[in-house]
Enzyme design. Structure first.
Site, PDB file in Angstrom:
ATOM      1  N   GLY A 216      -7.758  -2.822  -2.797  1.00  0.00           N
ATOM      2  CA  GLY A 216      -6.769  -3.730  -3.381  1.00  0.00           C
ATOM      3  C   GLY A 216      -7.445  -5.090  -3.818  1.00  0.00           C
ATOM      4  O   GLY A 216      -7.128  -5.302  -4.914  1.00  0.00           O
TER       5      GLY A 216
ATOM      6  N   GLU B 120       0.880  -1.172  -0.074  1.00  0.00           N
ATOM      7  CA  GLU B 120       0.014   0.102  -0.082  1.00  0.00           C
ATOM      8  C   GLU B 120       0.985   1.263   0.155  1.00  0.00           C
ATOM      9  O   GLU B 120       1.844   1.293   0.775  1.00  0.00           O
ATOM     10  CB  GLU B 120      -0.693  -0.054   1.221  1.00  0.00           C
TER      11      GLU B 120
END
Length: 261
Positions: free
Chosen positions: A207, A195
Site C-alpha cells: 500500500g 487491506e
C-alpha cells in the site's frame, strides 16, 4: 504432529511464517483461518508459506494468505520479514514475480517490488477505466503492486466505515486495498490502509508503494518518499531507470513456536 512457525512483524504488520521446505505441510483453509485468529490462534495480519522455488533465480517460493483464507498476490512487509528471517538477501518467488531483497548499510531490510501495473486490466478493474482518476468520490488513482490498490489523496478519515464499502465496490472484481493519504510535503506522507481480507492494519508495504506511485502519477509526490503509518515508517523509491519500486524499513522476528495439527 506439530508444525513449527515463526511470528514476524514489520511496523506492527504481523505475520505467521511456516517453512514447508523442511516439514510436511499443506495450506488448508481452516488451518490458515485458525492460526490467524487473534483470540483462538497465534494472530496475524497475514499467513505466509515458504516452499521450494519453481523458477530459475529464486531462492524460495513465498505464498501469502489473508486472515479470511483468501490468497494474496503480494505483501511488501511480509516479503521483507521473509528476507530478514532467511538472511543472505534471498530472491523471493511470488505470484507477482521474482522480488530481490537487500540490506541497506544501516541494517534496514529492502525488497525490489518490481514495476507497478497501471492498466485497468492489470489492477484489475471491472471495465475500461482511467486508473489515474477512478469514478469514485475523491477520484482516487489505482494500480497493482502484485495486488489491487486504490489511493485517495483528499484527506478522507472515516476509514472504518468507508474501507469495507470501497474494498467490495463493484469496480474491483477481486476487491481492493484502499489507501488514504495525508500529504505533508512532496517527499513525506501519512498513510492508512484498509487491506482486503484483513481490515485496517498498522502498516501495509504494498500500500505504501502504491501510494507513492499513484501520488507521483497525479503530480503530488516525489519519486523518493517517506511513508509514515500507524506502526512506523517505510522509505519508498520509484526508480525512473527501470520503473521498479524499492521499499525499505525494519523487520523483526518476534518468536517461534509449535502449532498442533
Amino acid at each position: 504432529m506439530s508444525i513449527r512457525f515463526h511470528k514476524m512483524q514489520g511496523l506492527g504488520n504481523d505475520f505467521v511464517v511456516i517453512d514447508a521446505r523442511n516439514q510436511a505441510f499443506f495450506a488448508l483453509l481452516n488451518f490458515v483461518v485458525s492460526v490467524c485468529d487473534r483470540r483462538l490462534g497465534v494472530g496475524c495480519d497475514q499467513f505466509v508459506l515458504l516452499e521450494a522455488p519453481t523458477l530459475p533465480g529464486a531462492d524460495v517460493r513465498v505464498r501469502f494468505f489473508n486472515p479470511d483464507g483468501s490468497e494474496a498476490g503480494a505483501c511488501g512487509n511480509a516479503s521483507r520479514c521473509v528476507a530478514a528471517l532467511l538472511g543472505n538477501a534471498p530472491v523471493l518467488q511470488t505470484a507477482a514475480g521474482l522480488l530481490p531483497s537487500f540490506v541497506t548499510p544501516d541494517g534496514a531490510i529492502g525488497v525490489d517490488m518490481g514495476a507497478p501495473k497501471l492498466d485497468w486490466r492489470d489492477v484489475p478493474l471491472a471495465g475500461a477505466t482511467d486508473t489515474l482518476s477512478l469514478p469514485l468520490p475523491g477520484a482516487p488513482a489505482a494500480c497493482s503492486m502484485g495486488n489491487p490498490h486504490a489511493t485517495f489523496f483528499d484527506g478522507v478519515t472515516d476509514i472504518e466505515r468507508l474501507g469495507p464499502l470501497l474494498e467490495h465496490d463493484a469496480l474491483f472484481p477481486e476487491r481492493a486495498n484502499i489507501g488514504f493519504v495525508e500529504r505533508r510535503s512532496r517527499d513525506a506522507i501519512r498513510l492508512r490502509v484498509w487491506e482486503r481480507g484483513a481490515g485496517l492494519t498498522p502498516a501495509c508495504g504494498s500500500g505504501a508503494c502504491a501510494a507513492v506511485v499513484n501520488g507521483v502519477r497525479k503530480g503530488l509526490l516525489a519519486r523518493r518518499c517517506a511513508v509514515e503509518m500507524d506502526g512506523g515508517s517505510l522509505f519508498i523509491e520509484w526508480r525512473e531507470v527501470d520503473d521498479h519500486v524499492l521499499m525499505t524499513g525494519p523487520a523483526t522476528h518476534v518468536f517461534e513456536g509449535m502449532w498442533p495439527t
